[in-house]
Scaffold this motif. Structure first.
Motif, PDB file in Angstrom:
ATOM      1  N   ARG A   4       0.835  -1.189   0.000  1.00 46.39           N
ATOM      2  CA  ARG A   4       0.000   0.000   0.000  1.00 46.39           C
ATOM      3  C   ARG A   4       0.877   1.250   0.000  1.00 46.39           C
ATOM      4  N   GLU A   5       0.217   2.401  -0.123  1.00 42.16           N
ATOM      5  CA  GLU A   5       0.965   3.660  -0.180  1.00 42.16           C
ATOM      6  C   GLU A   5       1.774   3.907   1.089  1.00 42.16           C
ATOM      7  N   ASP A   6       1.283   3.384   2.221  1.00 39.64           N
ATOM      8  CA  ASP A   6       2.020   3.583   3.481  1.00 39.64           C
ATOM      9  C   ASP A   6       3.131   2.552   3.677  1.00 39.64           C
ATOM     10  N   GLY A   7       3.339   1.687   2.694  1.00 35.44           N
ATOM     11  CA  GLY A   7       4.399   0.691   2.770  1.00 35.44           C
ATOM     12  C   GLY A   7       3.973  -0.645   3.340  1.00 35.44           C
ATOM     13  N   SER A   8       2.772  -0.729   3.906  1.00 34.89           N
ATOM     14  CA  SER A   8       2.305  -2.001   4.465  1.00 34.89           C
ATOM     15  C   SER A   8       1.952  -2.969   3.350  1.00 34.89           C
ATOM     16  N   LEU A   9       2.007  -4.253   3.667  1.00 34.32           N
ATOM     17  CA  LEU A   9       1.750  -5.289   2.670  1.00 34.32           C
ATOM     18  C   LEU A   9       0.257  -5.466   2.436  1.00 34.32           C
ATOM     19  N   GLY A  10      -0.098  -5.853   1.224  1.00 35.32           N
ATOM     20  CA  GLY A  10      -1.480  -6.186   0.922  1.00 35.32           C
ATOM     21  C   GLY A  10      -1.959  -7.342   1.788  1.00 35.32           C
ATOM     22  N   ALA A  11      -3.233  -7.318   2.166  1.00 30.72           N
ATOM     23  CA  ALA A  11      -3.744  -8.319   3.099  1.00 30.72           C
ATOM     24  C   ALA A  11      -3.642  -9.730   2.542  1.00 30.72           C
ATOM     25  N   GLY A  12      -3.978  -9.910   1.253  1.00 33.50           N
ATOM     26  CA  GLY A  12      -3.923 -11.241   0.664  1.00 33.50           C
ATOM     27  C   GLY A  12      -2.536 -11.641   0.212  1.00 33.50           C
ATOM     28  N   SER A  13      -1.908 -10.784  -0.616  1.00 28.33           N
ATOM     29  CA  SER A  13      -0.590 -11.125  -1.144  1.00 28.33           C
ATOM     30  C   SER A  13       0.465 -11.150  -0.045  1.00 28.33           C
ATOM     31  N   GLY A  14       0.344 -10.260   0.945  1.00 20.78           N
ATOM     32  CA  GLY A  14       1.306 -10.257   2.046  1.00 20.78           C
ATOM     33  C   GLY A  14       1.256 -11.533   2.853  1.00 20.78           C
ATOM     34  N   TRP A  15       0.034 -12.046   3.064  1.00 24.93           N
ATOM     35  CA  TRP A  15      -0.146 -13.292   3.811  1.00 24.93           C
ATOM     36  C   TRP A  15       0.423 -14.469   3.035  1.00 24.93           C
ATOM     37  N   LEU A  16       0.123 -14.554   1.736  1.00 27.22           N
ATOM     38  CA  LEU A  16       0.595 -15.683   0.933  1.00 27.22           C
ATOM     39  C   LEU A  16       2.103 -15.642   0.693  1.00 27.22           C
ATOM     40  N   CYS A  17       2.632 -14.454   0.419  1.00 30.36           N
ATOM     41  CA  CYS A  17       4.027 -14.339   0.000  1.00 30.36           C
ATOM     42  C   CYS A  17       5.009 -14.267   1.163  1.00 30.36           C
ATOM     43  N   GLU A  18       4.603 -13.691   2.298  1.00 26.43           N
ATOM     44  CA  GLU A  18       5.546 -13.509   3.394  1.00 26.43           C
ATOM     45  C   GLU A  18       5.005 -13.933   4.752  1.00 26.43           C
ATOM     46  N   GLY A  19       3.731 -13.682   5.011  1.00 26.11           N
ATOM     47  CA  GLY A  19       3.212 -13.886   6.356  1.00 26.11           C
ATOM     48  C   GLY A  19       3.031 -15.336   6.755  1.00 26.11           C
ATOM     49  N   ALA A  20       2.459 -16.134   5.868  1.00 27.78           N
ATOM     50  CA  ALA A  20       2.112 -17.514   6.197  1.00 27.78           C
ATOM     51  C   ALA A  20       3.344 -18.412   6.191  1.00 27.78           C
ATOM     52  N   THR A  21       3.433 -19.285   7.186  1.00 26.45           N
ATOM     53  CA  THR A  21       4.482 -20.295   7.223  1.00 26.45           C
ATOM     54  C   THR A  21       3.954 -21.591   6.622  1.00 26.45           C
ATOM     55  N   MET A  22       4.802 -22.574   6.505  1.00 25.40           N
ATOM     56  CA  MET A  22       4.385 -23.871   5.965  1.00 25.40           C
ATOM     57  C   MET A  22       3.422 -24.593   6.904  1.00 25.40           C
ATOM     58  N   GLU A  23       3.360 -24.162   8.151  1.00 26.29           N
ATOM     59  CA  GLU A  23       2.475 -24.807   9.126  1.00 26.29           C
ATOM     60  C   GLU A  23       1.130 -24.099   9.242  1.00 26.29           C
ATOM     61  N   ASP A  24       1.031 -22.869   8.754  1.00 28.87           N
ATOM     62  CA  ASP A  24      -0.207 -22.100   8.893  1.00 28.87           C
ATOM     63  C   ASP A  24      -1.302 -22.648   7.990  1.00 28.87           C
ATOM     64  N   ALA A  25      -2.541 -22.538   8.456  1.00 27.52           N
ATOM     65  CA  ALA A  25      -3.699 -22.923   7.647  1.00 27.52           C
ATOM     66  C   ALA A  25      -4.095 -21.753   6.751  1.00 27.52           C
ATOM     67  N   ILE A  26      -4.184 -22.025   5.460  1.00 28.40           N
ATOM     68  CA  ILE A  26      -4.605 -21.035   4.468  1.00 28.40           C
ATOM     69  C   ILE A  26      -6.071 -21.311   4.146  1.00 28.40           C
ATOM     70  N   ARG A  27      -6.943 -20.325   4.360  1.00 28.93           N
ATOM     71  CA  ARG A  27      -8.370 -20.504   4.058  1.00 28.93           C
ATOM     72  C   ARG A  27      -8.585 -20.179   2.581  1.00 28.93           C
ATOM     73  N   LEU A  28      -8.960 -21.210   1.824  1.00 31.28           N
ATOM     74  CA  LEU A  28      -9.016 -21.078   0.367  1.00 31.28           C
ATOM     75  C   LEU A  28     -10.142 -21.938  -0.175  1.00 31.28           C
ATOM     76  N   ARG A  29     -10.720 -21.491  -1.265  1.00 34.23           N
ATOM     77  CA  ARG A  29     -11.705 -22.295  -1.993  1.00 34.23           C
ATOM     78  C   ARG A  29     -11.537 -22.044  -3.478  1.00 34.23           C
ATOM     79  N   VAL A  30     -11.988 -22.976  -4.284  1.00 33.84           N
ATOM     80  CA  VAL A  30     -11.881 -22.900  -5.743  1.00 33.84           C
ATOM     81  C   VAL A  30     -13.200 -22.392  -6.302  1.00 33.84           C
TER      82      VAL A  30
END
Length: 447
Positions: free
Chosen positions: A272-298
């Protein structure tokens, strides 16, 4: 998608409107029984203008609800409406998405440009509009609003006020379903709830463009925590519920096939303009670990599946993370033994942004790609984008289209989508491009 709070006042106004609708329905049923109303195969038409499949899905649910109540209804794409169809119809429900900054979806481009440029007498028509959009754009629900205004200006009578939908707000969906239930004379239709999110885990996360001048782009592989992979087709989408913003789903093109044993995405890390990460892309790309549950549907994306184009020559055009959706479509065709595939793709620098280079080159060497043309905008003295490739290879494009090719475009809405559309219009002619869109041979998934 889910749906915005409708500003209609409830209470006594709702009771009056319900009585009015019931009266209208009774009159229309009686007239239909006497053969005084002609709407083709059904008493009601549910006309959808869809870009990503949400409007089409809701149109099907709307028609199902009416049919459940004994009211004959059918859903039809706006591109399939014959000239003069509205002037001969009595009851039409419209579900209209907006593309970009207020434009009609590709499936409705001809209707918006031609039909809405005329002044028919629609005094016999009763209608309602569900407008799908995103309030982060300046011209929110622009096409749905324009359609509603055009219908009213030419004498059509609204059954109830237009309902605007902000990125799939659930309250608006409930309001629309409530009105449809009253029209159908039933209150026991099942809710139109989207499938529940499942829990997934990240199997692998790879940075595809180290050293790039652009934002980091990751290839992310996921699998369900429990159970088998769900079914999906090339062209479909994955919806992510991000922990920091669980109520507006983020959608990403699925880059893999189910047969590959995992669901893959290509995600650009947004800031974002303030430098914070996007809620979705930030979680997928940096925030989530291999152990975290990702809530997703197709989610099925009918408008970007191969469907009737599976046997045609295939032209794929895109940039950046748009390679995800195109990669799945190409892989599907390659697995089916189809080699008449052409990819035109653009990025920044060849040294850092040659996405999936080894795989694409392997497909080219093996004859799975007939052509691969790349444009890197930051290489060389003059900026060169994917739309320049379209113009440079105009003769070949015309030849492929004459031989029956379908054209699929995936990538950024700003810059690329409009540039490619204009280039294709110059190469093929605007009339032929509109005809390809109406035929389903020109499809876009842009964001």
């Amino acid at each position: 998608m889910m749906f915005p709070t409708d500003p209609v006042r409830w209470g006594s106004a709702l009771a009056l409107s319900g009585a009015y609708l019931a009266m209208c329905l009774a009159i229309w049923r009686a007239r239909a029984a006497r053969g005084q109303v002609a709407t083709g195969e059904a008493d009601w038409l549910v006309v959808y203008a869809s870009q990503t499949g949400s409007a089409e899905y809701l149109a099907a649910r709307t028609a199902d609800t009416l049919n459940t109540g004994g009211v004959s209804a059918r859903a039809v794409c706006m591109s399939e409406l014959p000239p003069g169809a509205l002037a001969g119809s009595g009851r039409v429900l419209f579900i209209a998405s907006t593309y970009g900054e207020g434009d009609a979806p590709d499936t409705a481009a001809r209707f918006a440009g031609e039909t809405m440029g005329t002044a028919p007498d629609l005094s016999q028509l009763h209608y309602a509009v569900l407008a799908l959009g995103d309030s982060s754009y300046a011209n929110y629900c622009g096409f749905g609003r324009a359609l509603d205004a055009w219908l009213g200006a030419h004498g059509a009578t609204p059954l109830f006020e237009r309902i605007d939908v902000d990125r799939g707000n659930v309250d608006a969906l409930a309001a629309w379903q409530h009105h449809i239930g009253r029209l159908a004379g039933t209150a026991d239709a099942p809710d139109w709830e989207a499938p529940a999110y499942g829990e997934w885990r990240i199997l692998e996360r790879e940075l595809l463009n180290p050293g790039s001048a652009g934002a980091p782009l990751y290839r992310i592989a996921l699998a369900p925590v429990e159970g088998a992979l769900p079914a999906w087709e090339a062209g479909d989408l994955a919806q992510l519920s991000a922990p920091l913003d669980p109520e507006h789903p983020r959608e990403y093109s699925i880059a893999s096939l189910r047969s590959e044993g995992r669901l893959e995405l290509m995600v650009r890390l947004q800031r974002r303009e303030d430098g914070s990460l996007g809620a979705g892309s930030g979680w997928l790309c940096e925030g989530a670990t291999m152990e975290d549950a990702i809530r997703l549907r197709v989610r099925a994306h009918q408008r970007f599946r191969l469907n009737g184009n599976a046997a045609r020559p295939f032209i794929a055009i895109g940039n950046g993370s748009g390679l995800a959706g195109l990669r799945a479509l190409l892989k599907s065709r390659i697995d089916a033994g189809k080699g008449d595939n052409w990819l035109l793709f653009g990025e920044r620098n060849a040294a850092h942004d040659s996405l999936l280079r080894d795989e694409l080159q392997g497909w080219l060497d093996d004859g799975c790609l007939a052509r691969l043309d790349l444009a890197f905008s930051r290489d060389g003295s003059a900026q060169r984008y994917v739309q320049h490739l379209v113009r440079e290879h105009a003769n070949a494009l015309r030849s492929w289209v004459e031989e029956g090719a379908a054209i699929y475009v995936c990538g950024s809405l700003q810059g690329m989508a409009g540039g490619v559309h204009d280039a294709l219009g110059n190469v093929l002619g605007a009339e032929q491009l509109d005809a390809l869109a109406a035929e389903g041979r020109y499809r876009r998934d842009v964001y």
